[in-house]
Design a protein around this motif. Sequence first.
Motif, PDB file in Angstrom:
ATOM      1  N   VAL A   1       0.943 -19.392   4.894  1.00 21.20           N
ATOM      2  CA  VAL A   1      -0.399 -19.918   4.666  1.00 21.20           C
ATOM      3  C   VAL A   1      -0.548 -21.273   5.352  1.00 21.20           C
ATOM      4  N   ALA A   2       0.477 -22.091   5.286  1.00 21.00           N
ATOM      5  CA  ALA A   2       0.427 -23.417   5.918  1.00 21.00           C
ATOM      6  C   ALA A   2       0.203 -23.302   7.421  1.00 21.00           C
ATOM      7  N   LYS A   3       0.786 -22.281   8.012  1.00 25.74           N
ATOM      8  CA  LYS A   3       0.624 -22.067   9.451  1.00 25.74           C
ATOM      9  C   LYS A   3      -0.844 -21.801   9.805  1.00 25.74           C
ATOM     10  N   ILE A   4      -1.518 -21.026   8.968  1.00 26.77           N
ATOM     11  CA  ILE A   4      -2.934 -20.734   9.231  1.00 26.77           C
ATOM     12  C   ILE A   4      -3.782 -21.974   8.939  1.00 26.77           C
ATOM     13  N   HIS A   5      -3.475 -22.689   7.847  1.00 29.73           N
ATOM     14  CA  HIS A   5      -4.183 -23.941   7.575  1.00 29.73           C
ATOM     15  C   HIS A   5      -4.117 -24.875   8.789  1.00 29.73           C
ATOM     16  N   LYS A   6      -2.948 -24.979   9.366  1.00 29.25           N
ATOM     17  CA  LYS A   6      -2.757 -25.882  10.510  1.00 29.25           C
ATOM     18  C   LYS A   6      -3.630 -25.442  11.681  1.00 29.25           C
ATOM     19  N   TYR A   7      -3.672 -24.139  11.922  1.00 32.08           N
ATOM     20  CA  TYR A   7      -4.512 -23.634  13.014  1.00 32.08           C
ATOM     21  C   TYR A   7      -5.985 -23.929  12.744  1.00 32.08           C
ATOM     22  N   VAL A   8      -6.447 -23.625  11.530  1.00 35.60           N
ATOM     23  CA  VAL A   8      -7.857 -23.854  11.196  1.00 35.60           C
ATOM     24  C   VAL A   8      -8.198 -25.336  11.366  1.00 35.60           C
ATOM     25  N   ASN A   9      -7.297 -26.211  10.926  1.00 29.85           N
ATOM     26  CA  ASN A   9      -7.537 -27.648  11.046  1.00 29.85           C
ATOM     27  C   ASN A   9      -7.621 -28.103  12.495  1.00 29.85           C
ATOM     28  N   SER A  10      -6.964 -27.368  13.394  1.00 32.67           N
ATOM     29  CA  SER A  10      -6.974 -27.739  14.812  1.00 32.67           C
ATOM     30  C   SER A  10      -8.267 -27.366  15.519  1.00 32.67           C
TER      31      SER A  10
ATOM     32  N   ASP B   1     -18.059 -22.330   6.919  1.00 33.73           N
ATOM     33  CA  ASP B   1     -17.143 -23.157   7.701  1.00 33.73           C
ATOM     34  C   ASP B   1     -16.902 -22.494   9.045  1.00 33.73           C
ATOM     35  N   SER B   2     -17.376 -23.136  10.095  1.00 35.96           N
ATOM     36  CA  SER B   2     -17.311 -22.545  11.433  1.00 35.96           C
ATOM     37  C   SER B   2     -15.881 -22.362  11.921  1.00 35.96           C
ATOM     38  N   ARG B   3     -14.935 -23.044  11.308  1.00 38.01           N
ATOM     39  CA  ARG B   3     -13.523 -22.910  11.720  1.00 38.01           C
ATOM     40  C   ARG B   3     -12.878 -21.650  11.159  1.00 38.01           C
ATOM     41  N   LEU B   4     -13.533 -21.016  10.193  1.00 42.34           N
ATOM     42  CA  LEU B   4     -12.966 -19.844   9.534  1.00 42.34           C
ATOM     43  C   LEU B   4     -13.466 -18.527  10.112  1.00 42.34           C
ATOM     44  N   LEU B   5     -14.290 -18.602  11.149  1.00 39.90           N
ATOM     45  CA  LEU B   5     -14.774 -17.399  11.823  1.00 39.90           C
ATOM     46  C   LEU B   5     -14.389 -17.456  13.293  1.00 39.90           C
ATOM     47  N   VAL B   6     -14.292 -16.314  13.916  1.00 35.31           N
ATOM     48  CA  VAL B   6     -13.847 -16.251  15.312  1.00 35.31           C
ATOM     49  C   VAL B   6     -14.975 -16.560  16.284  1.00 35.31           C
ATOM     50  N   GLY B   7     -16.190 -16.080  15.987  1.00 33.51           N
ATOM     51  CA  GLY B   7     -17.310 -16.275  16.890  1.00 33.51           C
ATOM     52  C   GLY B   7     -17.939 -17.647  16.731  1.00 33.51           C
ATOM     53  N   ARG B   8     -19.125 -17.807  17.330  1.00 41.61           N
ATOM     54  CA  ARG B   8     -19.822 -19.101  17.308  1.00 41.61           C
ATOM     55  C   ARG B   8     -21.282 -18.894  16.957  1.00 41.61           C
ATOM     56  N   ASP B   9     -21.880 -19.915  16.368  1.00 46.52           N
ATOM     57  CA  ASP B   9     -23.325 -19.976  16.260  1.00 46.52           C
ATOM     58  C   ASP B   9     -23.844 -20.202  17.675  1.00 46.52           C
ATOM     59  N   VAL B  10     -24.664 -19.297  18.174  1.00 45.47           N
ATOM     60  CA  VAL B  10     -25.081 -19.368  19.580  1.00 45.47           C
ATOM     61  C   VAL B  10     -25.970 -20.569  19.878  1.00 45.47           C
TER      62      VAL B  10
ATOM     63  N   THR C   1      -6.693 -19.449  23.879  1.00 46.92           N
ATOM     64  CA  THR C   1      -7.694 -19.420  22.813  1.00 46.92           C
ATOM     65  C   THR C   1      -7.929 -17.997  22.327  1.00 46.92           C
ATOM     66  N   VAL C   2      -8.022 -17.052  23.254  1.00 43.14           N
ATOM     67  CA  VAL C   2      -8.233 -15.647  22.896  1.00 43.14           C
ATOM     68  C   VAL C   2      -7.070 -15.134  22.049  1.00 43.14           C
ATOM     69  N   LYS C   3      -5.848 -15.435  22.473  1.00 47.19           N
ATOM     70  CA  LYS C   3      -4.676 -14.989  21.710  1.00 47.19           C
ATOM     71  C   LYS C   3      -4.715 -15.549  20.291  1.00 47.19           C
ATOM     72  N   ASN C   4      -5.060 -16.814  20.166  1.00 42.95           N
ATOM     73  CA  ASN C   4      -5.084 -17.434  18.845  1.00 42.95           C
ATOM     74  C   ASN C   4      -6.175 -16.860  17.951  1.00 42.95           C
ATOM     75  N   LYS C   5      -7.325 -16.535  18.517  1.00 41.85           N
ATOM     76  CA  LYS C   5      -8.403 -15.965  17.709  1.00 41.85           C
ATOM     77  C   LYS C   5      -8.026 -14.572  17.199  1.00 41.85           C
ATOM     78  N   ILE C   6      -7.355 -13.799  18.027  1.00 38.51           N
ATOM     79  CA  ILE C   6      -6.895 -12.479  17.588  1.00 38.51           C
ATOM     80  C   ILE C   6      -5.798 -12.618  16.543  1.00 38.51           C
ATOM     81  N   THR C   7      -4.868 -13.554  16.769  1.00 44.48           N
ATOM     82  CA  THR C   7      -3.797 -13.803  15.806  1.00 44.48           C
ATOM     83  C   THR C   7      -4.366 -14.262  14.471  1.00 44.48           C
ATOM     84  N   PHE C   8      -5.363 -15.145  14.508  1.00 43.45           N
ATOM     85  CA  PHE C   8      -5.992 -15.606  13.279  1.00 43.45           C
ATOM     86  C   PHE C   8      -6.626 -14.447  12.522  1.00 43.45           C
ATOM     87  N   SER C   9      -7.356 -13.579  13.233  1.00 45.87           N
ATOM     88  CA  SER C   9      -8.002 -12.435  12.588  1.00 45.87           C
ATOM     89  C   SER C   9      -6.983 -11.545  11.897  1.00 45.87           C
TER      90      SER C   9
END
Length: 458
Positions: free
Chosen positions: A57-66, A377-386, A432-440
Amino acid sequence: FMEEEPEDFAEPVETTPAETVPEETVPAETEPIVYEDNVIKALDFGVLAETERNSRVAKIHKYVNSQTPTKQNQYTGLFKGKNLILITAEAFAEEVIDPEMTPTLYRLANEGIRFEEYYQPAWGASTTTGEFSNLIGLVPTNGGSSMNEVNHQKMFLTMGHQLQKLGYHSTAYHNHLKDFYHRNNTHPHLGYDEFIARFGGLEITGSWPESDLEMIDVTVPQFIDNQPFSIYYMTVSGHCEYSLKGNDMTEKNWDKVQHLEHSDIVKGYYACNLEFEYAMESLLRQLEEAGIADDTLVVIATDHYPYGLERSKTWANTKDHLAELYGVETYDQFLRDHNALIMWSGAFEDMDIVVDTPVYSLDILPTVSNLFGVEWDSRLLVGRDVFSDAEPLVLWPDYNWVTEKGTFCDGVFTPREGAEIEEGYVERISSTVKNKITFSKSVADINYYDYVLRLLEQ
C-alpha cells in the motif's frame, strides 16, 4: 488485501524542454482567478506513504503522491446539482453520425462539446472492459474479469457513487439479460440504487438484439420527474451480427438504409444504429418537453469498435467490412479505435466548446466529475479532466500511445507534423504509460480504493 505484490512503478524520466519564446507580459486589469487543485484535502499521500506499514500500500501511496494534481477551471461545477445520463452505446462508430440519416446524433455531437480526436481503445474482452473504462476511469488490466474483481471494493469515485451520496435518484438500465456479464451484481455496486434489465424489471419485446428505442420509451418516464437524477444506460441494438437473418434491428430498419452505397453487412450495421438514433431522438424530446434539457448532461461513448464487421469466421465475414465502413484500404489500431464522444446539454447549444487534444475513455470520469463539482482526487484516476492543465495522453493496454506530439506504436515513435520533441520525451511518456497501467492493476489487485475510503471514514 490480496497477497500478490504490485508491480514496481518506473522512475520518472526527466526531459529537456524545447526552447520557447517568452510571451509578452500584459498588465492584468482584474485579479486573476486562482483555481484550487482537484484533490481530496483530507488525504496526504506523502505522510501516508511514510507511515504505512503495509509495503504494498505504501508503494501506491508514494506513486499517487508523486502525481501532479489537476486544477479546477472555468467549467468546474457547471452542472452542480443537475442531472446526468451516462450511456455506453454498443459497438457505436462515429461514421454513423450524419446530418440527414441521424440528425439527433449529429445535433448531440456538433452542438454539445465537440471532441475532435477521441479514442475508445480496444481493451480486450469486448463490452465489459469498455464499460469498465467509461465508468471507473482505470485501465481494465484483468480482461473480462476486471469488472467482477473490483466488485469486491468500493469504487467510490464513480459518478454513480458520487451522486448517490448526494441523494440523487439513481438507476442503471440495460435492454438485454439482467445477469449478462453479472451486471445485476456489478452495476448496483457502481453506485446505482437499482439495476433494471430484461427479466429484471424491464418489460420490453423479446428480440435479438433488443430495441434501444423501446428501452428509452419505457424507462425515461420512470425518472424524469425525480430530479436530480443519475442514470446509466448500456444499449444493445448495435450488437453484431448485422445480417437480416441474425439481427432483428437490421430487419426492422432495413428499408431506411437501401440508399447507402455499401455492402449488405455494412448496411445492416447502419440499420442497427438507426434504432439508437431513434432512442436518442425520444430521449431529447422527453427532456425538452419536461423543460430540463438545459439542466441535464448527456454523455455517450461506445464500448468498443464494431468488431462484428471485421473479417472473421465467427461473424461469417469473408471480407474486412470495417475497412469499408471507415472508407480505407488498411488501418492501424489508432484509426480502428478513433471514435466519437458526445457530451451534450441544451445549455451547451449557445456555447462553442471545442476540445482539439487527444481524448479517450479514461478521461470521461475525470471530466464529468469536474463538471459536476463533486469532491474527487485527480491523482487517483488514470485519465484527465479535458478542461484542465493536464498533459493529454491516450494509452492502449499494449503500451502504445497517442499525444499531441505524436504516436508510439510497437517501439516506433512518429511525430506529428511541426511538433517539437524535447530530449527524452518518448522515454518519459512511455514511463508514464507503464505507471498508469501498473497503478490500475494495483488498485484492483490489493483493493486500494477500499483502503483509501477507510482513511476518509476515520
